[in-house]
Design an enzyme around this catalytic site. Structure first.
Site, PDB file in Angstrom:
ATOM      1  N   ASP A  94     -47.637  -8.734  25.526  1.00 37.62           N
ATOM      2  CA  ASP A  94     -47.197  -8.269  24.206  1.00 37.62           C
ATOM      3  C   ASP A  94     -48.043  -8.970  23.124  1.00 37.62           C
ATOM      4  O   ASP A  94     -48.183 -10.194  23.149  1.00 37.62           O
ATOM      5  CB  ASP A  94     -45.717  -8.667  24.067  1.00 37.62           C
ATOM      6  CG  ASP A  94     -45.022  -8.020  22.895  1.00 37.62           C
ATOM      7  OD1 ASP A  94     -45.490  -6.972  22.432  1.00 37.62           O
ATOM      8  OD2 ASP A  94     -43.982  -8.569  22.456  1.00 37.62           O
ATOM      9  N   HIS A  95     -48.596  -8.211  22.208  1.00 38.51           N
ATOM     10  CA  HIS A  95     -49.358  -8.775  21.084  1.00 38.51           C
ATOM     11  C   HIS A  95     -50.492  -9.716  21.502  1.00 38.51           C
ATOM     12  O   HIS A  95     -50.618 -10.831  20.949  1.00 38.51           O
ATOM     13  CB  HIS A  95     -48.432  -9.505  20.094  1.00 38.51           C
ATOM     14  CG  HIS A  95     -47.461  -8.592  19.422  1.00 38.51           C
ATOM     15  ND1 HIS A  95     -47.829  -7.713  18.429  1.00 38.51           N
ATOM     16  CD2 HIS A  95     -46.131  -8.399  19.621  1.00 38.51           C
ATOM     17  CE1 HIS A  95     -46.767  -7.022  18.036  1.00 38.51           C
ATOM     18  NE2 HIS A  95     -45.729  -7.406  18.747  1.00 38.51           N
ATOM     19  N   GLY A 234     -40.597  -3.857  17.211  1.00 37.74           N
ATOM     20  CA  GLY A 234     -39.565  -4.242  16.243  1.00 37.74           C
ATOM     21  C   GLY A 234     -38.342  -3.349  16.266  1.00 37.74           C
ATOM     22  O   GLY A 234     -37.793  -3.007  15.215  1.00 37.74           O
ATOM     23  N   ILE A 277     -37.905  -4.271  22.614  1.00 36.52           N
ATOM     24  CA  ILE A 277     -36.661  -4.952  22.225  1.00 36.52           C
ATOM     25  C   ILE A 277     -36.701  -6.397  22.718  1.00 36.52           C
ATOM     26  O   ILE A 277     -36.811  -6.640  23.917  1.00 36.52           O
ATOM     27  CB  ILE A 277     -35.440  -4.202  22.813  1.00 36.52           C
ATOM     28  CG1 ILE A 277     -35.363  -2.790  22.193  1.00 36.52           C
ATOM     29  CG2 ILE A 277     -34.146  -4.992  22.559  1.00 36.52           C
ATOM     30  CD1 ILE A 277     -34.337  -1.877  22.823  1.00 36.52           C
ATOM     31  N   SER A 279     -35.330  -9.260  20.112  1.00 33.04           N
ATOM     32  CA  SER A 279     -34.309  -9.996  19.342  1.00 33.04           C
ATOM     33  C   SER A 279     -32.884  -9.739  19.834  1.00 33.04           C
ATOM     34  O   SER A 279     -32.063 -10.674  19.871  1.00 33.04           O
ATOM     35  CB  SER A 279     -34.408  -9.637  17.857  1.00 33.04           C
ATOM     36  OG  SER A 279     -35.656 -10.041  17.355  1.00 33.04           O
TER      37      SER A 279
END
Ligand code: G3H
Ligand code: 13P
Ligand code: ZN
Length: 333
Positions: A94-95, A234, A277, A279
């Site tokens: 991720d990222h 997000g 997802i 958070s």
């Protein structure tokens, strides 16, 4: 060199094609530890859903890259033990923020990587993304790129405002880079504080309702790139019951607001085929642990608070899969 195929993992290609055709989205759940991984695998096996096991740069540093490779291999075997004969698990970076990190993940068993050049000038984003694609594709590792900037904090990088993806750039970006999927910016953002209360309206129950996502931008992208896999980052909904529990048991999270689930359900029916997802899982875990700590202050066996946290995350993942993304019962075999 560790090939993901040897670990029993798959890349995103076929699952994305099926998701777009079928009008649902594949969940990409971030994990950092064993309990999160157990909960993700159990939820996906029991709902017969493909799933993306998503690891950030920070999570990889936290968990250790060698351990992660065996955890992913273990996840495949665990899913089989749970009765899922042909699990479809992706191990995804991720990222990713550099070619070197993406290369290292391709070399260490990841089946998919994201190179996030969204903060760079357009031509530099194209050049970096292309370089990662050229390396990854030699090993059948799929690559996600990003155009447009989400508001909020990603690792150390902070953006005050959204810069929505420009539909007029997407064809050029995808054809020059060769990416397999594209993350876009349409109003979602990372973390538990996605909107300020003053941006929201109040519903009948007195809950804050944020402004809608920019579905016109998504429509513009889909018109330019018909049938191409689109990704939403997000996308946590920040369920208020977790916030209430956290605050009731000593936490302090004021005005935490997420993306309403009906907006995500609507997106999942379009070319959006991967929804990220993280958070919500953090909130589920924190709420459960805080509750045990307050209700049983003498407890000091980690299994007695991590166990309830794991159960709560499993319930969350199942809810997302079945009621929001619709990926249940969509394994190829
Ligand atoms: O998009 C970011 C993810 O939520 C991962 O967050 O970098 O704190 O692991 P992290
Ligand atoms: P959330 O913070 O909304 O869970 O987003 C996670 C994400 O986009 C990971 O890349
Ligand atoms: Zn993200």
């Amino acid at each position: 060199m560790v090939s993901y195929k040897k670990l029993g993992l798959v890349n995103t290609k076929e699952m994305f094609a099926r998701a777009i055709k079928g009008g649902y989205a594949i969940p990409a759940f971030n994990f950092n530890n064993m309990e999160q991984l157990q909960a993700i695998v159990k939820a996906s096996a029991e709902t017969k859903s493909p799933v993306i096991l998503q690891v950030s740069k920070g999570a990889r540093n936290y968990a250790n890259q060698t351990l992660l490779r065996y955890m992913a291999e273990g996840a495949v075997e665990y899913a089989k033990e749970l009765g899922c004969a042909h699990p479809e698990l992706v191990l995804h970076l991720d990222h990713g923020d550099s070619f070197e990190l993406c290369k290292s993940c391709c070399d260490m068993g990841f089946s998919s990587v994201m190179i996030d050049g969204s903060q760079l000038p357009y031509d530099e984003n194209v050049a970096l993304t292309k370089k990662v694609v050229e390396y990854a594709h030699q090993f059948d590792v799929t690559v996600e790129g990003e155009l447009g900037v989400l508001a909020g904090v990603e690792d150390e990088v902070k953006a005050e405002h959204h810069t929505y993806t420009k539909p007029e750039e997407v064809v050029d970006f995808v054809s020059k880079t060769g990416v397999d999927s594209l993350a876009i910016s349409i109003g979602t953002s990372h973390g538990a504080y996605k909107f300020k209360p003053e941006q929201c309206t109040l519903n009948a129950k007195g809950r804050l309702v944020p402004p809608p996502l920019a579905f016109d931008v998504l429509d513009g992208v889909m018109k330019e790139l018909p049938g191409f896999p689109i990704v939403l980052h997000g996308s946590s909904s920040v369920p208020q019951e977790y916030i209430d529990t956290i605050n009731k048991f000593g936490g302090k999270m004021v005005a935490a607001i997420g993306i309403p689930e009906d907006e995500l359900r609507k997106a999942a029916k379009s070319a959006v085929c991967k929804i990220n997802i993280d958070s919500d899982s953090r909130l589920a875990m924190t709420a459960a642990i805080r509750k045990v700590f307050v209700e049983k202050p003498g407890e000091f066996d980690p299994r007695k608070y991590l166990g309830p946290a794991r159960d709560s995350m499993e319930a969350l993942y199942k809810h997302k899969i079945i009621n929001v993304l619709g990926s249940n019962n969509h394994l190829a075999q």
